[in-house]
Enzyme design. Structure first.
Site, PDB file in Angstrom:
ATOM      1  N   ILE A  90       0.472  -0.942   0.017  1.00 32.13           N
ATOM      2  CA  ILE A  90       0.143   0.046   0.018  1.00 32.13           C
ATOM      3  C   ILE A  90       0.582   0.794   0.095  1.00 32.13           C
ATOM      4  CG2 ILE A  90      -1.972  -1.220   1.377  1.00 32.13           C
ATOM      5  CD1 ILE A  90      -1.276   0.680   3.274  1.00 32.13           C
ATOM      6  N   ASN A 131      -7.329  -2.845   6.082  1.00 31.95           N
ATOM      7  CA  ASN A 131      -6.756  -2.727   6.681  1.00 31.95           C
ATOM      8  C   ASN A 131      -5.686  -3.018   7.248  1.00 31.95           C
ATOM      9  OD1 ASN A 131      -7.127  -5.210   9.864  1.00 31.95           O
ATOM     10  ND2 ASN A 131      -5.375  -5.376   8.005  1.00 31.95           N
ATOM     11  N   TYR A 164       1.384   7.234  15.876  1.00 29.50           N
ATOM     12  CA  TYR A 164      -0.374   5.972  15.735  1.00 29.50           C
ATOM     13  C   TYR A 164      -1.989   7.076  15.756  1.00 29.50           C
ATOM     14  CZ  TYR A 164      -2.994   2.047  16.175  1.00 29.50           C
ATOM     15  OH  TYR A 164      -3.999   0.861  15.241  1.00 29.50           O
ATOM     16  N   THR A 219      -1.945   9.666  13.156  1.00 29.60           N
ATOM     17  CA  THR A 219      -2.864   8.472  11.664  1.00 29.60           C
ATOM     18  C   THR A 219      -3.876   8.360  11.324  1.00 29.60           C
ATOM     19  OG1 THR A 219      -1.478   7.075  12.309  1.00 29.60           O
ATOM     20  CG2 THR A 219       0.047   8.318  11.201  1.00 29.60           C
ATOM     21  N   ARG A 237      -5.546  -9.132  20.038  1.00 25.72           N
ATOM     22  CA  ARG A 237      -4.776  -9.752  20.023  1.00 25.72           C
ATOM     23  C   ARG A 237      -3.578  -9.803  18.732  1.00 25.72           C
ATOM     24  NH1 ARG A 237      -7.629 -12.086  23.966  1.00 25.72           N
ATOM     25  NH2 ARG A 237      -8.108 -14.131  23.029  1.00 25.72           N
TER      26      ARG A 237
END
Length: 277
Positions: free
Chosen positions: A64, A90, A194, A197, A232
């Site tokens: 990507i 995803n 993070y 974004t 997880r």
């Protein structure tokens, strides 16, 4: 009639692989493209799902962060299927809490994958969407938490209902530039690469949904951002409360919203529930 097709990015493991299996288990009637940037790992994952009886899964390489790779996937979809019915963005990364890279480097890496990568896939594939298509951009509840930590001025900009894609791109670029010189907090940004974004991904989804309303009214396309929860995975760690199967539930739910429904659209959805932005 052409075969329906769903694309899942970052699907060789974790939530992405669980989404591929979830679509199959839900009886998705078309092909499911399991994409990954590493061809060997992608094909390994493909063999796993086929061994579980899911024969409608196809592998296609996709990085990507490489715009030419995104365009190549678009050409493949157009040539083989004539369009696209489901897109689940995803693929993403997160630096660990104990990461040693400078914050500015973390910001640039995270933004390249989580925001720009998602944007490049969308630019290549959204023009292929057929009527009643579904698009799911995997974001995070951390986007909302991070938005709340922005300055009032930035919050107002990022909540604007008329914000353009170009303006959002400029803002994401400004964050990275500020992070590289250690000025991001002084400029009103939160101290999380993070999280910022994922603000970008959630706001991008709101913009994309509005543009679809303007350019393709009546086509019944629904596009949303979602939070899979704390799952997880290699990225989130082993202490997270949700299994990958549980993390896939909301993305699969949004991808399979029945024809004719009008909501949710342009929303952030967590545990199948719309969150206030």
């Amino acid at each position: 009639m052409s075969t329906k097709v769903a694309v899942v990015t970052g699907a060789n493991k974790g939530i992405g692989l669980a989404i591929v299996k979830g679509l199959c288990k839900a009886g998705y009637s078309g092909d499911v493209l399991l994409t990954a940037r590493n061809e060997a790992l992608g094909k390994e994952a493909l063999e796993l799902v086929k061994a579980e009886g899911f024969q409608n899964v196809v592998f296609h390489k996709l990085n990507i962060c490489d715009q030419s790779s995104c365009l190549a996937l678009g050409k493949f979809l157009k040539d083989k299927y004539g369009g696209l019915d489901v897109l689940i963005n995803n693929a993403g990364i997160a630096h660990k809490a104990n990461a040693t890279e400078p914050f500015g480097e973390q910001a640039e890496d995270s933004m390249r994958t989580n925001f720009w990568g998602t944007l490049w896939v969308c630019r290549a594939l959204l023009p292929l969407l057929r009527p009643n298509a579904r698009v799911v951009n995997v974001s995070s509840f951390v986007s909302k938490r991070s938005l709340d930590k922005c300055s009032p001025e930035l919050q107002a900009k990022l909540r604007r209902t008329d914000l353009s894609e170009e303006e959002l791109c400029s803002l994401m670029g400004e964050f990275v530039t500020a992070a590289q010189i250690g000025a991001h907090e002084a400029q009103g940004w939160p101290d999380t690469a993070y999280g910022t974004t994922k603000i970008g991904v959630t706001v991008l989804s709101r913009i994309q949904a509005r543009v679809l309303n303007e350019t393709r009214p009546g086509d019944g396309i629904l596009l949303n951002a979602c939070c899979p929860g704390w799952v997880r995975t290699d990225m989130a760690g082993s202490n997270a409360p949700k299994s990958t199967e549980e993390g896939a539930e909301t993305p699969v739910y949004l991808a399979l919203l029945p024809e004719g429904v009008k909501e949710p659209h342009g929303q952030l959805v967590w545990d199948k529930t719309v969150q206030e932005w």
